[in-house]
Design a protein around this motif. Structure first.
Motif, PDB file in Angstrom:
ATOM      1  N   GLU A  31     103.499  73.583   9.998  1.00 34.91           N
ATOM      2  CA  GLU A  31     103.113  72.483   9.358  1.00 34.91           C
ATOM      3  C   GLU A  31     103.529  72.754   7.566  1.00 34.91           C
ATOM      4  O   GLU A  31     102.771  72.506   6.586  1.00 34.91           O
ATOM      5  CB  GLU A  31     101.647  72.177   9.334  1.00 34.91           C
ATOM      6  N   LYS A  32     104.819  73.271   7.384  1.00 33.33           N
ATOM      7  CA  LYS A  32     105.094  73.330   6.150  1.00 33.33           C
ATOM      8  C   LYS A  32     105.759  72.055   5.400  1.00 33.33           C
ATOM      9  O   LYS A  32     106.676  71.186   6.322  1.00 33.33           O
ATOM     10  CB  LYS A  32     106.299  74.309   6.060  1.00 33.33           C
ATOM     11  N   LEU A  33     105.346  71.326   4.506  1.00 32.64           N
ATOM     12  CA  LEU A  33     105.567  70.075   3.889  1.00 32.64           C
ATOM     13  C   LEU A  33     106.579  70.374   2.691  1.00 32.64           C
ATOM     14  O   LEU A  33     106.064  71.106   1.522  1.00 32.64           O
ATOM     15  CB  LEU A  33     104.437  69.207   3.703  1.00 32.64           C
ATOM     16  N   VAL A  34     107.744  69.792   2.524  1.00 35.79           N
ATOM     17  CA  VAL A  34     108.284  69.726   1.386  1.00 35.79           C
ATOM     18  C   VAL A  34     108.679  68.653   0.880  1.00 35.79           C
ATOM     19  O   VAL A  34     109.124  67.606   1.477  1.00 35.79           O
ATOM     20  CB  VAL A  34     109.976  70.492   1.693  1.00 35.79           C
ATOM     21  N   LEU A  35     108.262  68.570  -0.632  1.00 41.22           N
ATOM     22  CA  LEU A  35     108.477  67.060  -1.169  1.00 41.22           C
ATOM     23  C   LEU A  35     109.589  67.309  -2.052  1.00 41.22           C
ATOM     24  O   LEU A  35     109.643  68.018  -3.033  1.00 41.22           O
ATOM     25  CB  LEU A  35     107.139  66.880  -2.144  1.00 41.22           C
ATOM     26  N   VAL A  36     110.618  66.108  -1.997  1.00 35.66           N
ATOM     27  CA  VAL A  36     111.602  66.163  -2.788  1.00 35.66           C
ATOM     28  C   VAL A  36     111.546  64.907  -3.586  1.00 35.66           C
ATOM     29  O   VAL A  36     111.552  63.872  -3.218  1.00 35.66           O
ATOM     30  CB  VAL A  36     113.038  65.789  -1.639  1.00 35.66           C
ATOM     31  N   THR A  37     111.745  65.185  -5.061  1.00 34.82           N
ATOM     32  CA  THR A  37     111.462  64.266  -6.056  1.00 34.82           C
ATOM     33  C   THR A  37     112.794  64.587  -7.020  1.00 34.82           C
ATOM     34  O   THR A  37     113.787  64.823  -6.503  1.00 34.82           O
ATOM     35  CB  THR A  37     110.196  64.319  -6.644  1.00 34.82           C
ATOM     36  N   ALA A  38     112.678  63.707  -8.219  1.00 39.88           N
ATOM     37  CA  ALA A  38     113.889  63.882  -8.956  1.00 39.88           C
ATOM     38  C   ALA A  38     113.653  63.738 -10.569  1.00 39.88           C
ATOM     39  O   ALA A  38     112.240  63.203 -10.865  1.00 39.88           O
ATOM     40  CB  ALA A  38     114.799  62.722  -8.563  1.00 39.88           C
ATOM     41  N   ILE A  39     114.283  63.691 -11.438  1.00 38.22           N
ATOM     42  CA  ILE A  39     114.368  63.384 -12.610  1.00 38.22           C
ATOM     43  C   ILE A  39     114.402  61.930 -12.801  1.00 38.22           C
ATOM     44  O   ILE A  39     114.459  61.210 -11.620  1.00 38.22           O
ATOM     45  CB  ILE A  39     115.075  64.145 -13.682  1.00 38.22           C
ATOM     46  N   ASN A  40     114.343  61.306 -14.014  1.00 36.34           N
ATOM     47  CA  ASN A  40     114.134  59.907 -14.276  1.00 36.34           C
ATOM     48  C   ASN A  40     115.625  59.518 -13.856  1.00 36.34           C
ATOM     49  O   ASN A  40     116.551  59.994 -14.090  1.00 36.34           O
ATOM     50  CB  ASN A  40     113.840  59.492 -15.659  1.00 36.34           C
TER      51      ASN A  40
END
Length: 552
Positions: free
Chosen positions: A51-60
């Motif tokens: 149950e490892k969760l990786v959130l991918v986000t970014a710069i503006n």
């Protein structure tokens, strides 16, 4: 080679094989052709995963492109190459950007989910179901008013809008009911884009069909003449609206070009909604895989903040690592370089623009979650530019790793994958931005000052009145969903880099009792976008054999 050509030349596995590899039985899926399926819920109990969760986000985001979905897919394929049991949990694309300017949400190059044409167009019909359900509710509201208005609804205070899943600025403000008594009661109305509908948010936050019905019933559609809220339950049509969504609530299963299982389900915009795929999709992936990769829309100031402050409270799980995607091109734009000059090396502009990435890093670290930077490599990037980003990130105590996923797929993200595996093993206590029982104004103030780095908030007279109404109704303790431009930390789209000392202007607050948050509309943010002068639709063609070209 274009993205669509790469996708069309790929050899997809039958979805039953993808499902089997994901740990699903044939009886747990409903096939939509050979390469798409719905996952039936609830699933039978299974052995517990990591149950490892990786959130991918970014710069503006900038016109130069960041490639958040592309990196997410490439990272997932890289983890698969390293022998890990992994699933992706992504958002469904809206036809608005697909036909407009931004493009779809299936990744690019050799890091894509397929079948990309289906996913970016009609897919399994979820968007159409949401559009129909939303507009059925709108029709039922107006019919109730026309047929005697037993609930005494004030037609001037109906807040439920109609929707369409395409950018159509001409529908932002309309008058309905014209043409005489038989055509209904005339009133001012308007359209939002489908992904801004509260039903989309409700679908993405519901735990199951029963929870979906409960949330739909709680939706406030307007107010009575004496200003009392009116809900869908009071209107008596909760069952009808839920019936239209009984299949849409089931997560969709597809695959990457490398055959990594991917769940694509739900697609609220992060600049006007909470910007995350469905809780059901994420929970399903967590129950099947050791490593679940998910993304949040637009920059970390919008999508990631809402994931961390809204979705995690419902999901019951916080990320084990946050990956922030950046590009040398986008940092150059933040450093003052024109789009036409981005092909030229400019290390100093990269360094100037790094302040945008730096702030996102600091913001994500404030939640006490490990952060890794993924530098999405473009062909025009130079060694000096990439090294400058890595050096600056290292000074801030964060690893910045080049990912060449567009050209190489998972092979181009192996180093990134190894670092992510390492950071997911760190044990940390998640730190909330605001407490659940903070007042509405306190929550907004914390987001503006701690995430945007603004000086404060200015409320319109209308917003101030709404705050008082919400306090009276007991809604002032709900989480806040900020509707703000995606292009800047401020509410001014032209203010790039890392602005400070600005004031965020809240012009209106919208109660979303079904999704259980309050939307704060800031600046001139629109809930129905418009098409550009040359929309992407101009380049789309379909051959006599049905082959689509020009999608991107």
């Amino acid at each position: 080679m274009k993205d669509i050509e790469i996708a069309q030349q790929s050899k997809m596995e039958p979805i039953v094989e993808v499902a089997k590899r994901a740990g699903l039985t044939a009886s747990e899926i409903e096939q939509y052709g050979d390469y798409k399926a719905k996952i039936k819920l609830p699933l039978a109990s299974r052995p517990k995963t990591k149950e490892k969760l990786v959130l991918v986000t970014a710069i503006n985001p900038t016109p130069a492109g960041e490639g958040k979905s592309t990196v997410t897919v490439g990272l997932g394929d890289a983890l698969s190459l390293l022998g890990k049991k992994v699933m992706l949990a992504l958002r469904e694309p809206s036809l608005g950007p697909v036909m407009g300017v931004k493009g779809g949400a299936t990744g690019g190059g050799y890091s894509q989910v397929v079948p990309m044409e289906d996913i970016n167009l009609h897919f399994t019909g979820d968007m159409h179901a949401l559009t129909t359900a939303n507009n059925t509710l709108a029709a039922l509201i107006d019919n109730h008013i026309y047929q005697g208005n037993k609930l005494n609804i004030d037609s001037r205070r109906v807040i439920w809008k109609r929707v369409l899943d395409i950018n159509d600025r001409a529908l932002r403000q309309v008058i309905i009911g014209l043409g005489g008594p038989l055509q209904g009661v005339p009133r001012q109305d308007g359209f939002d884009i489908t992904v801004a509908s509260e039903l989309m948010a409700v679908l993405c936050l519901s735990a199951d069909l029963a929870d979906l019905k409960r949330r739909i019933g709680n939706i406030v559609i307007g107010y009575t003449v004496d200003r009392q809220p009116v809900t869908v339950d009071q209107l008596g049509v909760t069952g009808a609206i839920a019936a239209l969504l009984k299949d849409a609530i089931k997560p969709n299963l597809v695959q990457t070009l490398a055959h990594t299982p991917a769940i694509i389900h739900g697609g609220p915009f992060a600049n006007i909604a909470h910007g995350c795929n469905s809780v059901l999709a994420t929970k399903t992936a967590l129950s099947l895989a050791d490593y679940t990769l998910t993304e949040a829309g637009f920059g970390a100031d919008l999508g990631a903040e809402k994931f961390l402050d809204i979705k995690t409270r419902v999901l019951g799980k916080t990320p084990d690592t946050i990956v922030i995607v950046a590009t040398a091109r986008a940092l150059k734009m933040n450093g003052g370089v024109a789009k036409s000059d981005l092909e030229n090396e400019n290390v100093e502009a990269v360094k100037r623009g790094y302040v945008n990435l730096q702030r996102h890093i600091q913001n994500m670290q404030s939640y006490n979650v490990p952060v890794v930077v993924a530098i999405n490599k473009f062909a025009s990037d130079t060694v000096a530019e990439l090294q400058a980003i890595q050096d600056l990130a290292t000074q801030d105590g964060v690893a910045a790793i080049v990912a060449d996923v567009w050209a190489q797929g998972g092979q181009g993200a192996l180093d990134l994958a190894r670092k992510v595996l390492e950071t997911t093993e760190e044990v940390r206590a998640f730190h909330e931005l605001y407490a659940a029982d903070d007042d509405l104004e306190v929550k907004i103030d914390k987001i503006v000052k701690k995430i945007y780095h603004g000086a404060g908030v200015e409320y319109s007279a209308k917003a101030k009145r709404q705050i008082q109404t919400f306090k009276k109704e007991g809604w002032d303790k709900l989480p806040v969903c900020m509707a703000k431009t995606q292009y800047s930390f401020s509410d001014d789209a032209k203010s790039l880099g890392a602005p400070e000392g600005f004031t965020v202007h809240v012009r209106e607050l919208v109660p979303k009792l079904g999704s259980q948050f309050i939307v704060a509309l800031t600046g001139n943010i629109l809930t129905m976008p418009g098409l550009p002068k040359v929309p992407a639709a101009d380049n789309i063609e379909v051959a006599d054999d049905g082959t689509i070209s020009g999608l991107f």
